[in-house]
Design a protein around this motif. Structure first.
Motif, PDB file in Angstrom:
ATOM      1  N   LEU A 143      53.272  36.723  23.874  1.00 40.25           N
ATOM      2  CA  LEU A 143      53.516  37.865  22.994  1.00 40.25           C
ATOM      3  C   LEU A 143      52.629  39.047  23.379  1.00 40.25           C
ATOM      4  N   ILE A 144      51.370  38.765  23.641  1.00 44.41           N
ATOM      5  CA  ILE A 144      50.436  39.831  24.037  1.00 44.41           C
ATOM      6  C   ILE A 144      50.881  40.465  25.352  1.00 44.41           C
ATOM      7  N   ALA A 145      51.289  39.630  26.293  1.00 42.00           N
ATOM      8  CA  ALA A 145      51.755  40.150  27.592  1.00 42.00           C
ATOM      9  C   ALA A 145      53.020  40.984  27.417  1.00 42.00           C
ATOM     10  N   LEU A 146      53.928  40.521  26.556  1.00 45.63           N
ATOM     11  CA  LEU A 146      55.174  41.250  26.321  1.00 45.63           C
ATOM     12  C   LEU A 146      54.894  42.606  25.684  1.00 45.63           C
ATOM     13  N   ALA A 147      53.923  42.648  24.756  1.00 50.14           N
ATOM     14  CA  ALA A 147      53.588  43.897  24.060  1.00 50.14           C
ATOM     15  C   ALA A 147      53.017  44.940  24.998  1.00 50.14           C
ATOM     16  N   LYS A 148      52.565  44.525  26.163  1.00 55.05           N
ATOM     17  CA  LYS A 148      52.026  45.471  27.146  1.00 55.05           C
ATOM     18  C   LYS A 148      53.098  46.004  28.082  1.00 55.05           C
ATOM     19  N   THR A 149      54.333  45.474  27.930  1.00 53.90           N
ATOM     20  CA  THR A 149      55.430  45.952  28.773  1.00 53.90           C
ATOM     21  C   THR A 149      56.503  46.700  27.980  1.00 53.90           C
ATOM     22  N   ARG A 150      56.563  46.401  26.677  1.00 55.15           N
ATOM     23  CA  ARG A 150      57.540  47.086  25.820  1.00 55.15           C
ATOM     24  C   ARG A 150      57.053  47.039  24.369  1.00 55.15           C
ATOM     25  N   SER A 151      57.731  47.812  23.537  1.00 58.71           N
ATOM     26  CA  SER A 151      57.386  47.820  22.114  1.00 58.71           C
ATOM     27  C   SER A 151      57.777  46.481  21.476  1.00 58.71           C
ATOM     28  N   VAL A 152      56.873  45.931  20.696  1.00 60.31           N
ATOM     29  CA  VAL A 152      57.117  44.675  19.975  1.00 60.31           C
ATOM     30  C   VAL A 152      57.021  44.957  18.471  1.00 60.31           C
ATOM     31  N   SER A 153      57.971  44.440  17.706  1.00 61.05           N
ATOM     32  CA  SER A 153      57.974  44.661  16.260  1.00 61.05           C
ATOM     33  C   SER A 153      57.649  43.368  15.512  1.00 61.05           C
ATOM     34  N   TYR A 154      57.038  43.530  14.332  1.00 54.81           N
ATOM     35  CA  TYR A 154      56.779  42.344  13.507  1.00 54.81           C
ATOM     36  C   TYR A 154      57.186  42.621  12.064  1.00 54.81           C
ATOM     37  N   ALA A 155      57.871  41.646  11.470  1.00 53.04           N
ATOM     38  CA  ALA A 155      58.387  41.768  10.113  1.00 53.04           C
ATOM     39  C   ALA A 155      57.411  41.154   9.120  1.00 53.04           C
ATOM     40  N   THR A 156      57.303  41.766   7.947  1.00 56.19           N
ATOM     41  CA  THR A 156      56.459  41.214   6.882  1.00 56.19           C
ATOM     42  C   THR A 156      57.181  41.312   5.542  1.00 56.19           C
ATOM     43  N   SER A 157      56.576  40.699   4.537  1.00 51.55           N
ATOM     44  CA  SER A 157      57.152  40.727   3.194  1.00 51.55           C
ATOM     45  C   SER A 157      56.830  42.013   2.447  1.00 51.55           C
ATOM     46  N   GLY A 158      56.201  42.971   3.129  1.00 50.67           N
ATOM     47  CA  GLY A 158      55.942  44.264   2.504  1.00 50.67           C
ATOM     48  C   GLY A 158      54.635  44.889   2.948  1.00 50.67           C
TER      49      GLY A 158
END
Length: 324
Positions: A143-158
């Protein structure tokens, strides 16, 4: 018939006194409500229903679960804080309205310490970091490596939720970035993780453990947020093991009453819940959902609330999180 003046005076005095609270042996004499400040279905709701059903059998009165969701649990908290302090309206709380919201909201309509009387912790639960099934990674390092190549999104309950703080903590301590996508509740967030509308999200262990154990989960499980691995899923590493230090986020579920509830009533509820949480049926049902039974004294629960206020207050400042 004439009534002596001293008798009349005594009657006037008695009429002006408030009605005495029911004796401990008289409580409860009618149904009890447990207010859950989240939507039906997820872990807090499940704990309330399991404990409420068992409590009902012990006190011989219906125990009704009422969901009052919204604003990170603060709507339900505010409602209970302002309810009659008679033991008939209880609050199934998590760390969100009692620890996180006071640290992230500018102003609340209640005080987590002054407006509630702790009864007992009931259970604790970790959270899984889960990903879209099409995500081209299988762990936190990926995940960390992917975030350095493109935008990564994360969902939360608010905004300002436990999930939100955990995500911001991961970003800060892991040295990478993710875009926060808040939802109205954990269930909606999970739907979009499974549909790949967002990349990753957080979900209570108890909410998804059955799917994971049965092999029917429609998401990837990357890590668990607690300091230790979950006994039911020993192959899933912690976020700390995956290389991000200092991430130890374990939620709790506990019962409180409005401040001012008579001590005999609180003692009765505490004693009954202590017995409820020892029963094999309750333990088995809660552990089957990936939660850990942690029945406690009111004092222990009160100390947990105060500790969390300090913990989340510090964390909110570190990640500069303020909810308008």
């Amino acid at each position: 018939m004439r009534i002596a003046l001293p008798v009349i005076s005594a009657l006037i005095v008695l009429a002006g006194l408030p009605q005495a609270a029911p004796a401990q042996g008289d409580f409860p004499s009618r149904p009890i409500r447990i207010v859950v400040p989240f939507l039906p279905g997820p872990a807090p709701d499940a704990v309330a229903r399991i404990a409420g059903e068992a409590l009902s059998q012990r006190v011989h009165q219906p125990v009704i679960v009422e969901n009052r969701a919204g604003a990170g649990g603060t709507i339900g908290a505010d409602y209970v804080a302002k309810s009659a302090p008679d033991g008939y309206t209880l609050f199934l709380a998590t760390e969100a309205p009692l620890g996180i919201s006071p640290a992230t909201y500018g102003k609340l309509g209640y005080d987590p310490v002054k407006d509630f009387a702790p009864i007992s912790l009931l259970a604790t639960s970790g959270f899984y970091l889960v990903g879209c099934p099409k995500l081209p990674i299988n762990d936190v390092a990926g995940l960390i490596a992917l975030a350095k190549t493109r935008s990564v999104s994360y969902a939360t309950s608010g905004v300002g939720s436990y999930h939100h703080l955990t995500g911001e903590m991961m970003k800060m301590r892991g040295g990478f970035d993710m875009v926060h996508v808040p939802y109205q509740g954990a269930s909606a967030a999970m739907v979009d993780v499974m549909n790949c509308a967002v990349d990753v999200g957080f979900v209570a262990v108890g909410s998804v453990l059955p799917q994971i154990k049965s092999g029917t989960a429609k998401f990837k499980v990357l890590a668990v947020t607690t300091q230790r691995r979950e006994p039911e899923t020993p192959d899933i590493p912690t976020i700390q093991e995956a290389g991000i230090p200092g991430v130890d986020m374990e939620g709790y579920y506990g019962l409180l009453a409005p401040k001012g509830t008579p001590r005999p009533v609180l003692d009765k509820l505490s004693a009954e819940l202590a017995e409820v949480m020892k029963t094999k049926k309750v333990i088995d049902r809660i552990e089957a959902l990936g939660m850990h039974v942690v029945a406690s004294t009111p004092q222990v629960f009160g100390e947990r609330i105060r500790t969390d206020l300090d913990k989340f207050g510090t964390l909110a400042k570190e990640v500069n999180l303020h909810v308008q």
